[in-house]
Design a protein around this motif. Structure first.
Motif: not given
Ligand code: SF4
Length: 567
Positions: A11, A111, A113, A198
């Motif tokens: 994060t 993550r 994104d 991620g």
């Protein structure tokens, strides 16, 4: 050395090293991953969410060339089972990790994104780097690109497209001494946990790191020689496994009606002689070229149960080709063709999925009539759908329980959501007791007894047999040893002596057993807090009702008898 924990927060994109807590001093491998999951993961955490943690741990003797002592354990709350999970593999990653001084790497946070990151570790520490250029690539290509960039000798821990897509069959690979990224911590969907965070891979560059040193070097060397003699003198670890590898198991299971066949409907396969250890050995030797009937998956391994399977022109197809894969992608689907199984294995490895879970899922799909049993072309076509991610392929890659629910199949060979390995539970009841009672879900690596000299289809003594195996294998897992050494060990004295020489400690074999029992209880307690009850510690009901046609037996060990198995 080996006294640090690396904490990686996805994060906040931070990497920090911290000292190993004193209370973890003798915890390693599965004992450490399970203890840390217990200590740090909320039992109700969503496995693919921010509160789950992915923990990598090497063994107590990692970083040395003691044979078979460099397994890499990976633990988390499993998205496949919803319970605690540990899955371990050979390869060189644990060896490199130990030389870098890390007992454990803890990956936490999330993550959202869709960015991809690589964790790069070397003697100066660790850093996260953006790695979007690797997104969606197969594990083979990822490994080739990373070896090009970081050097041919680095250790690699990687997920494939399946992990990036958070599919429930996704495993985590690491590389062997030749650079092949094919040693899988395959079980429990741990690759999906890594993908959700991620993190696409870890590079372990131990250039310039000093070798692990023993507290009492002469004693360590002497005990190492003693341990190696045990391996070399034992007929199984010294002769049988090096020649035939794990595939030798097929003669045993097929003979006793315990080889899963036709979605676990029966336990003997007419085509077993085309898949078994002898067939595999003869095929590899006669084809020559890149083929190798024996191969070491990690530095120092004397047992060398691994292999390299070649095609008809002698070009490498896959390494290794193992019993579980031959059972689940072979006999369970009534595929009696080594080349077809090897090709499917190669596809699984590159996509990054567990061959056991995929084999169980396709067996269920075959039972549903999605494709016929034994149809090699249809099987490989379905495998192409898996690795290209069609909707059908994604269903299969979500495991056998999901596949069964989608297609309305009631005979699901799974416990706690995880597909069964290649031991038919009504014929090999001790291993079935392990399937039912381990916190891991159906998992032979938690305590397989198929080689024990007992009447496997009778119920008497199976609970005690499984309990003993779960403790014995659990101890090897805790120390970072490969379970293939088990036949050479009458007791665990030599293991305690090796640990003592390495760390200057004075542990006894009984201490190691207590440590093992304690973490096995911890695993059960995590599951209890996560919502598991005694109702989860049993087999699917059809195994109690329908006899294995080859043995005439059902699974008849009662829930009370299963509940009596404690640690
Ligand atoms: S015995 Fe087999 S699995 Fe175990 S360390 Fe050696 S090659 Fe690897």
């Amino acid at each position: 050395m080996l006294d640090r924990i690396l904490r990686v927060n996805m994060t906040h994109l931070t990497v920090a090293s911290e000292p190993l807590p004193q209370e973890y001093r003798y915890l390693a491998g599965r004992a450490l991953t399970s203890r840390m999951v217990f200590d740090e993961v909320v039992p109700y955490a969503e496995p693919l969410g921010p509160y789950n943690k992915l923990i990598f741990a090497c063994g107590l003797l990692a970083g040395t060339t003691i044979s078979c002592a460099n397994r890499l354990s990976i633990g988390a709350k499993s998205p496949l089972t919803g319970g605690i999970k540990e899955s371990n593999a050979g390869g060189i990653a644990a060896y490199k990790m130990a030389r870098l001084g890390y007992r454990a790497i803890v990956v936490e946070g999330l993550r959202e994104d869709h960015a991809r990151y690589l964790l790069v570790l070397n003697k100066n520490g660790g850093e996260l780097r953006r790695a979007d250029q690797l997104a969606g690539k197969g594990i083979t290509e990822k490994a080739a690109l990373l070896r090009q960039e970081f050097g041919a000798n680095v250790g690699l821990i990687l997920i494939g497209p399946a992990g990036e897509q958070r599919l429930l069959t996704a495993g985590i690979a690491n590389n062997d001494p030749d650079g092949r990224p094919t040693r899988f911590s395959g079980r429990g969907g741990l690759g999906a946990v890594m993908g959700a965070k991620g993190l696409i891979g870890i590079v372990l560059d131990d250039t310039g790191c000093a070798p692990a040193e023993a507290a009492r070097p002469d004693e360590f060397a002497a005990k190492g020689r003693e341990f190696h003699q045990l391996l070399l003198n034992n007929p199984q670890t010294g002769e049988y496994f090096p020649k035939y590898g794990t595939a030798a198991m097929m003669e045993i299971t097929n003979a006793i009606g315990g080889l899963p066949t036709r979605n676990f409907r029966t336990g003997r396969f007419a085509g077993a002689d085309k898949l078994n250890g002898e067939a595999l050995y003869q095929t590899i030797v006669s084809r020559g070229g890149a083929g190798r009937p024996t191969h070491a998956c990690m530095p120092g391994c004397l047992v060398r149960c691994s292999n390299v399977y070649p095609d008809q022109e002698g070009r490498e197809v896959v390494a290794p080709l193992e019993y579980e894969t031959l059972g689940l992608l072979g006999s369970n689907l009534e595929i009696a063709n080594l080349d077809v199984v090897a090709q499917a294995n190669r596809l699984c490895n590159d996509y990054g999925v567990d061959t056991i879970e995929i084999g169980c899922a396709i067996g269920v799909a075959m039972e549903a009539g999605v494709l016929p049993f034994g149809d090699e072309d249809a099987f490989l076509k379905l495998m192409e759908e898996v690795v290209t991610g069609t909707y059908l392929g994604r269903i299969i890659a979500s495991g056998c329980v999901v596949t069964a629910k989608v297609f309305g199949v009631r005979r699901i060979p799974a416990v706690k959501g995880q597909g069964m390995p290649a031991y038919e539970p009504r014929a090999i009841k001790g291993t079935a007791v392990t399937y039912a009672t381990t916190a891991m879900g159906a998992d032979h690596t938690a305590g397989n007894v198929a080689r024990a000299n007992v009447k496997h289809h009778l119920k008497d003594g199976q609970v005690a047999l499984s309990q003993g195996a779960q403790i014995k294998i659990g101890m090897l897992d805790a120390l970072g040893f490969c379970m293939m050494v088990a036949p050479a060990l009458k007791d665990s004295t030599i293991l305690a002596e090796l640990v003592n020489a390495r760390y200057g400690s004075s542990l006894t074999a009984q201490d190691l057993e207590q440590l093992t029992r304690q973490y096995l209880r911890t695993e059960k307690e995590f599951n209890r807090r996560a919502g598991f009850t005694a109702a989860h510690d049993r087999l699917p009901e059809h195994f109690y009702d329908e006899a294995n046609p080859e043995t005439g037996t059902v699974f008849d060990i009662t829930d009370e008898e299963l509940a009596s198995l404690t640690f």
